[in-house]
Write a protein that holds these residues in place. Structure first.
Motif, PDB file in Angstrom:
ATOM      1  N   VAL A  23      48.469  -2.977   5.228  1.00 12.77           N
ATOM      2  CA  VAL A  23      48.410  -3.158   6.666  1.00 12.77           C
ATOM      3  C   VAL A  23      47.340  -2.212   7.196  1.00 12.77           C
ATOM      4  CG1 VAL A  23      49.688  -2.896   8.815  1.00 12.77           C
ATOM      5  CG2 VAL A  23      50.840  -3.772   6.786  1.00 12.77           C
ATOM      6  N   ALA A  24      46.493  -2.724   8.081  1.00  9.46           N
ATOM      7  CA  ALA A  24      45.419  -1.886   8.615  1.00  9.46           C
ATOM      8  C   ALA A  24      46.005  -0.685   9.337  1.00  9.46           C
ATOM      9  CB  ALA A  24      44.562  -2.704   9.573  1.00  9.46           C
ATOM     10  N   GLN A  25      45.464   0.477   9.043  1.00  9.44           N
ATOM     11  CA  GLN A  25      45.915   1.715   9.652  1.00  9.44           C
ATOM     12  C   GLN A  25      44.712   2.480  10.162  1.00  9.44           C
ATOM     13  OE1 GLN A  25      48.200   3.920   6.863  1.00  9.44           O
ATOM     14  NE2 GLN A  25      49.611   2.247   6.468  1.00  9.44           N
ATOM     15  N   TYR A  26      44.914   3.282  11.173  1.00  6.41           N
ATOM     16  CA  TYR A  26      43.824   4.090  11.701  1.00  6.41           C
ATOM     17  C   TYR A  26      44.075   5.567  11.459  1.00  6.41           C
ATOM     18  CZ  TYR A  26      47.046   4.689  15.556  1.00  6.41           C
ATOM     19  OH  TYR A  26      48.155   4.972  16.301  1.00  6.41           O
ATOM     20  N   ASN A  27      45.026   5.924  10.624  1.00  8.44           N
ATOM     21  CA  ASN A  27      45.329   7.331  10.390  1.00  8.44           C
ATOM     22  C   ASN A  27      44.990   7.728   8.959  1.00  8.44           C
ATOM     23  OD1 ASN A  27      46.090   9.806  11.281  1.00  8.44           O
ATOM     24  ND2 ASN A  27      48.263   9.511  10.893  1.00  8.44           N
ATOM     25  N   ASN A  28      43.975   7.137   8.381  1.00  7.45           N
ATOM     26  CA  ASN A  28      43.555   7.389   7.020  1.00  7.45           C
ATOM     27  C   ASN A  28      42.038   7.345   6.921  1.00  7.45           C
ATOM     28  OD1 ASN A  28      46.109   7.617   5.578  1.00  7.45           O
ATOM     29  ND2 ASN A  28      46.408   5.486   6.141  1.00  7.45           N
ATOM     30  N   TRP A  29      41.565   7.131   5.722  1.00  6.42           N
ATOM     31  CA  TRP A  29      40.137   6.973   5.459  1.00  6.42           C
ATOM     32  C   TRP A  29      39.754   5.510   5.588  1.00  6.42           C
ATOM     33  CZ3 TRP A  29      36.699  10.833   4.413  1.00  6.42           C
ATOM     34  CH2 TRP A  29      37.221  12.080   4.108  1.00  6.42           C
ATOM     35  N   GLY A  36      22.742  -2.342  12.129  1.00  6.18           N
ATOM     36  CA  GLY A  36      22.227  -1.969  13.440  1.00  6.18           C
ATOM     37  C   GLY A  36      21.245  -0.846  13.317  1.00  6.18           C
ATOM     38  N   GLU A  37      21.319   0.059  14.241  1.00  5.08           N
ATOM     39  CA  GLU A  37      20.433   1.218  14.255  1.00  5.08           C
ATOM     40  C   GLU A  37      21.286   2.461  14.348  1.00  5.08           C
ATOM     41  OE1 GLU A  37      17.031   2.810  13.676  1.00  5.08           O
ATOM     42  OE2 GLU A  37      16.850   0.735  14.228  1.00  5.08           O
ATOM     43  N   PRO A  38      21.536   3.190  13.301  1.00  3.15           N
ATOM     44  CA  PRO A  38      21.116   2.998  11.913  1.00  3.15           C
ATOM     45  C   PRO A  38      21.990   1.989  11.168  1.00  3.15           C
ATOM     46  CG  PRO A  38      22.353   5.045  12.085  1.00  3.15           C
ATOM     47  CD  PRO A  38      22.240   4.479  13.474  1.00  3.15           C
ATOM     48  N   SER A  39      21.472   1.492  10.043  1.00  2.58           N
ATOM     49  CA  SER A  39      22.207   0.584   9.152  1.00  2.58           C
ATOM     50  C   SER A  39      22.520   1.307   7.858  1.00  2.58           C
ATOM     51  CB  SER A  39      21.360  -0.646   8.815  1.00  2.58           C
ATOM     52  OG  SER A  39      21.237  -1.494   9.910  1.00  2.58           O
ATOM     53  N   GLY A  40      23.678   1.032   7.292  1.00  2.72           N
ATOM     54  CA  GLY A  40      23.995   1.643   6.008  1.00  2.72           C
ATOM     55  C   GLY A  40      25.476   1.781   5.770  1.00  2.72           C
ATOM     56  N   ILE A  41      25.816   2.731   4.926  1.00  2.00           N
ATOM     57  CA  ILE A  41      27.194   3.016   4.557  1.00  2.00           C
ATOM     58  C   ILE A  41      27.863   3.785   5.698  1.00  2.00           C
ATOM     59  CG2 ILE A  41      28.683   4.196   2.891  1.00  2.00           C
ATOM     60  CD1 ILE A  41      27.124   1.832   1.735  1.00  2.00           C
ATOM     61  N   ASN A  42      29.110   3.420   5.998  1.00  3.72           N
ATOM     62  CA  ASN A  42      29.865   4.085   7.052  1.00  3.72           C
ATOM     63  C   ASN A  42      31.182   4.577   6.480  1.00  3.72           C
ATOM     64  OD1 ASN A  42      32.165   3.547   9.325  1.00  3.72           O
ATOM     65  ND2 ASN A  42      30.327   4.463  10.178  1.00  3.72           N
ATOM     66  N   VAL A  43      31.491   5.853   6.727  1.00  2.84           N
ATOM     67  CA  VAL A  43      32.751   6.454   6.292  1.00  2.84           C
ATOM     68  C   VAL A  43      33.415   7.061   7.529  1.00  2.84           C
ATOM     69  CG1 VAL A  43      33.839   8.201   4.835  1.00  2.84           C
ATOM     70  CG2 VAL A  43      31.793   7.009   4.028  1.00  2.84           C
ATOM     71  N   ARG A  44      34.694   6.782   7.702  1.00  2.00           N
ATOM     72  CA  ARG A  44      35.429   7.345   8.839  1.00  2.00           C
ATOM     73  C   ARG A  44      36.727   7.949   8.336  1.00  2.00           C
ATOM     74  NH1 ARG A  44      36.034   4.236  14.466  1.00  2.00           N
ATOM     75  NH2 ARG A  44      33.846   4.799  14.464  1.00  2.00           N
ATOM     76  N   LYS A  45      37.041   9.146   8.818  1.00  2.00           N
ATOM     77  CA  LYS A  45      38.303   9.818   8.528  1.00  2.00           C
ATOM     78  C   LYS A  45      39.064   9.954   9.838  1.00  2.00           C
ATOM     79  CE  LYS A  45      41.552  12.376   6.754  1.00  2.00           C
ATOM     80  NZ  LYS A  45      42.807  11.699   6.743  1.00  2.00           N
ATOM     81  N   TYR A  46      40.206   9.280   9.910  1.00  2.00           N
ATOM     82  CA  TYR A  46      41.091   9.386  11.078  1.00  2.00           C
ATOM     83  C   TYR A  46      42.043  10.550  10.844  1.00  2.00           C
ATOM     84  CZ  TYR A  46      39.528   4.622  11.912  1.00  2.00           C
ATOM     85  OH  TYR A  46      38.764   3.504  12.122  1.00  2.00           O
ATOM     86  N   PHE A  47      42.305  11.322  11.873  1.00  2.00           N
ATOM     87  CA  PHE A  47      43.275  12.406  11.761  1.00  2.00           C
ATOM     88  C   PHE A  47      43.928  12.650  13.110  1.00  2.00           C
ATOM     89  CE2 PHE A  47      39.051  14.138  12.252  1.00  2.00           C
ATOM     90  CZ  PHE A  47      39.177  15.073  13.268  1.00  2.00           C
ATOM     91  N   ALA A  52      38.885  11.328  15.053  1.00  2.00           N
ATOM     92  CA  ALA A  52      38.281  10.841  13.820  1.00  2.00           C
ATOM     93  C   ALA A  52      36.916  11.492  13.653  1.00  2.00           C
ATOM     94  CB  ALA A  52      38.138   9.330  13.846  1.00  2.00           C
ATOM     95  N   PHE A  53      36.413  11.465  12.430  1.00  2.00           N
ATOM     96  CA  PHE A  53      35.034  11.859  12.158  1.00  2.00           C
ATOM     97  C   PHE A  53      34.363  10.674  11.496  1.00  2.00           C
ATOM     98  CE2 PHE A  53      31.517  13.573   9.721  1.00  2.00           C
ATOM     99  CZ  PHE A  53      30.863  14.277  10.723  1.00  2.00           C
ATOM    100  N   ASP A  54      33.187  10.313  11.998  1.00  2.00           N
ATOM    101  CA  ASP A  54      32.459   9.142  11.534  1.00  2.00           C
ATOM    102  C   ASP A  54      31.121   9.579  10.953  1.00  2.00           C
ATOM    103  OD1 ASP A  54      32.543   6.097  11.747  1.00  2.00           O
ATOM    104  OD2 ASP A  54      30.572   6.537  12.580  1.00  2.00           O
ATOM    105  N   LEU A  55      30.775   9.071   9.768  1.00  2.00           N
ATOM    106  CA  LEU A  55      29.528   9.420   9.087  1.00  2.00           C
ATOM    107  C   LEU A  55      28.796   8.146   8.700  1.00  2.00           C
ATOM    108  CD1 LEU A  55      27.792  11.710   7.766  1.00  2.00           C
ATOM    109  CD2 LEU A  55      29.112  11.277   5.686  1.00  2.00           C
ATOM    110  N   ASN A  56      27.513   8.057   9.071  1.00  2.00           N
ATOM    111  CA  ASN A  56      26.643   6.942   8.696  1.00  2.00           C
ATOM    112  C   ASN A  56      25.507   7.487   7.852  1.00  2.00           C
ATOM    113  OD1 ASN A  56      27.723   4.665  10.308  1.00  2.00           O
ATOM    114  ND2 ASN A  56      27.203   6.011  12.011  1.00  2.00           N
ATOM    115  N   ILE A  57      25.231   6.850   6.723  1.00  2.00           N
ATOM    116  CA  ILE A  57      24.095   7.209   5.872  1.00  2.00           C
ATOM    117  C   ILE A  57      23.354   5.924   5.575  1.00  2.00           C
ATOM    118  CG2 ILE A  57      23.359   8.185   3.665  1.00  2.00           C
ATOM    119  CD1 ILE A  57      26.026   9.745   3.659  1.00  2.00           C
ATOM    120  N   GLY A  58      22.074   5.869   5.929  1.00  2.00           N
ATOM    121  CA  GLY A  58      21.335   4.631   5.691  1.00  2.00           C
ATOM    122  C   GLY A  58      19.938   4.655   6.236  1.00  2.00           C
ATOM    123  N   THR A  59      19.509   3.509   6.737  1.00  2.00           N
ATOM    124  CA  THR A  59      18.140   3.353   7.216  1.00  2.00           C
ATOM    125  C   THR A  59      18.063   3.525   8.723  1.00  2.00           C
ATOM    126  OG1 THR A  59      18.369   0.971   7.461  1.00  2.00           O
ATOM    127  CG2 THR A  59      17.574   1.789   5.335  1.00  2.00           C
TER     128      THR A  59
END
Length: 176
Positions: A23-29, A36-47, A52-59
């Protein structure tokens, strides 16, 4: 490069459709990708209950055109970026399946810069600035993934103070 992103997109989408137990949860990874701008891998940690903390690495620089005026010269290519935001989020529906969020953070970019003094040659330009974001995230009921749509801005501090760029995108994340 576009073929690689398309293949990754289709592979991840197939995995999401085959998975039905979580089940989709927002209290995890959550991990996914952002177009878009930027495009790439997205990692989010909900706490906590609404952070939350959101990290984008890409172009960076591909969506709004690879050729853009910058300082006394111009950019003529896509570059690499790392972007991070501290977020606050809140449920917009009773079922918590739609959440709104906003946040602030920073961004580091590296692109080829073509100044007039180099007569057509380039140098690597590393830039640093602040950014802000606001968006919506949708958690389909009974699915382990979420969709998001966001927009924001980037204000460069180092190399070209007050150089502005619109940062917007949409994406898909797997929540675990």
């Amino acid at each position: 490069m576009r073929k690689l992103f398309m293949l990754l997109f289709l592979t991840v989408l197939a995995c999401f459709e085959l998975s039905t137990t979580a089940v989709a949860q927002y209290n995890n990874w959550s991990v996914g990708f952002r177009l878009g701008e930027p495009s790439g891998i997205n990692v989010r940690k909900y706490f906590g209950t609404n952070h939350a903390f959101d990290l984008n690495i890409g172009t960076y620089g591909g969506l709004y055109g690879t050729k853009r005026s910058y300082r006394t010269g111009e950019y003529k290519s896509v570059g690499l970026t790392i972007q991070g935001h501290y977020l606050w989020h809140k449920a917009l529906t009773k079922s918590e399946s739609i959440r709104g969020y906003y946040g602030f953070g920073g961004q580091v970019n590296n692109r080829r810069y073509y100044p007039p003094r180099l007569n057509g040659d380039y140098e690597n330009a590393l830039s640093l600035g602040g950014s802000g974001v606001a968006g919506l995230e949708v958690f389909p009921v009974g699915k382990p993934y979420s969709f998001f749509l966001e927009t924001g801005g980037y204000v460069e501090l180092l190399q070209a103070p007050f150089f502005l760029s619109l940062n917007s995108g949409l994406g898909l994340r797997y929540n675990f």
